[in-house]
Design a protein around this motif. Structure first.
Motif, PDB file in Angstrom:
ATOM      1  N   THR A   1     -19.949  79.604  67.378  1.00 53.50           N
ATOM      2  CA  THR A   1     -20.210  78.689  66.263  1.00 53.50           C
ATOM      3  C   THR A   1     -21.131  79.324  65.227  1.00 53.50           C
TER       4      THR A   1
ATOM      5  N   ARG B   1     -21.841  82.182  62.561  1.00 49.52           N
ATOM      6  CA  ARG B   1     -21.086  83.138  61.750  1.00 49.52           C
ATOM      7  C   ARG B   1     -22.048  84.097  61.064  1.00 49.52           C
TER       8      ARG B   1
ATOM      9  N   SER C   1     -22.005  82.417  51.212  1.00 53.16           N
ATOM     10  CA  SER C   1     -22.170  82.355  52.670  1.00 53.16           C
ATOM     11  C   SER C   1     -22.786  81.032  53.097  1.00 53.16           C
ATOM     12  N   ALA C   2     -23.865  80.642  52.441  1.00 55.22           N
ATOM     13  CA  ALA C   2     -24.536  79.387  52.787  1.00 55.22           C
ATOM     14  C   ALA C   2     -23.597  78.201  52.605  1.00 55.22           C
ATOM     15  N   ASP C   3     -22.823  78.207  51.535  1.00 54.99           N
ATOM     16  CA  ASP C   3     -21.890  77.112  51.256  1.00 54.99           C
ATOM     17  C   ASP C   3     -20.708  77.082  52.213  1.00 54.99           C
ATOM     18  N   HIS C   4     -20.500  78.172  52.974  1.00 52.98           N
ATOM     19  CA  HIS C   4     -19.382  78.259  53.922  1.00 52.98           C
ATOM     20  C   HIS C   4     -19.857  78.366  55.366  1.00 52.98           C
ATOM     21  N   GLY C   5     -21.041  77.882  55.641  1.00 47.44           N
ATOM     22  CA  GLY C   5     -21.509  77.758  57.016  1.00 47.44           C
ATOM     23  C   GLY C   5     -21.924  79.041  57.706  1.00 47.44           C
TER      24      GLY C   5
ATOM     25  N   ARG D   1     -24.566  81.599  59.012  1.00 47.00           N
ATOM     26  CA  ARG D   1     -25.970  81.458  59.409  1.00 47.00           C
ATOM     27  C   ARG D   1     -26.773  82.743  59.248  1.00 47.00           C
TER      28      ARG D   1
ATOM     29  N   ARG E   1     -29.869  75.423  53.125  1.00 47.61           N
ATOM     30  CA  ARG E   1     -28.508  74.877  53.219  1.00 47.61           C
ATOM     31  C   ARG E   1     -27.885  75.064  54.607  1.00 47.61           C
ATOM     32  N   ALA E   2     -28.064  76.262  55.193  1.00 47.55           N
ATOM     33  CA  ALA E   2     -27.355  76.587  56.441  1.00 47.55           C
ATOM     34  C   ALA E   2     -28.291  76.895  57.603  1.00 47.55           C
ATOM     35  N   ARG E   3     -29.604  76.702  57.401  1.00 40.23           N
ATOM     36  CA  ARG E   3     -30.587  77.080  58.424  1.00 40.23           C
ATOM     37  C   ARG E   3     -30.373  78.543  58.822  1.00 40.23           C
TER      38      ARG E   3
END
Length: 167
Positions: free
Chosen positions: A11, A13, A97-101, A103, A127-129
């Protein structure tokens, strides 16, 4: 021994921001997702690969326990993001990257002292921690600037454990 403690998670990325790595490499293909080309604004779905980014991808996520090549540190998903090395491209790669999950974002280019890239690292954390890791210095010499708060500047050592800041 590290695998007895944890093997990462599919989970999570990881983006390798560079010229795209060899996406069909036998050690990488099982953990590879499509990426993004910041320069041309199109998806990256296949790539013959560049040795530097392929090596970085392998250190991060080469499939473990396959008796092929090397084994990565984690059992995570990985994706390429293509840039030419400009700071604005690094910024856009981290935001994408942040907008597409994603990490973890790895950028093996100089620029770890950039306030602009740091802003994208802050966005990634919020945004994505996530975390933004960058090479301390690409080229020769040692790190000679102050790190930015949202960029983790990293280096490596050689076989004798002497610090290196370039590859």
């Amino acid at each position: 021994e590290a695998w007895n403690i944890g093997r990462g998670s599919p989970t999570v990325r990881i983006a390798i921001v560079d010229s795209p790595f060899q996406m069909n490499h036998p050690d990488l293909v099982a953990n590879t997702d499509p990426g993004w080309d910041v320069v041309t604004d199109v998806p990256v779905t296949s790539s013959a690969g560049y040795w530097h980014s392929t090596g970085g991808a392998g250190m991060a996520t080469a499939t473990i326990n396959t008796a092929l090549g090397v084994a990565g540190a984690l059992n995570c998903r990985i994706l390429p993001i293509n840039i030419n090395g400009f700071l604005d491209e690094m910024y856009r790669a981290v935001i994408w990257s942040a907008d597409h999950g994603v990490r973890v974002v790895n950028i093996s280019w100089s620029g770890g002292n950039s306030p602009t890239v740091n802003e994208s690292g802050t966005y990634l954390m919020t945004r994505a921690r996530g975390i933004l890791a960058m090479a301390g210095v690409n080229g020769s010499g040692l790190l000679n600037y102050t790190n930015q708060p949202s960029i983790l500047c990293v280096s490596m050592t050689d076989i004798a454990d002497n610090m290196l800041s370039y590859h």
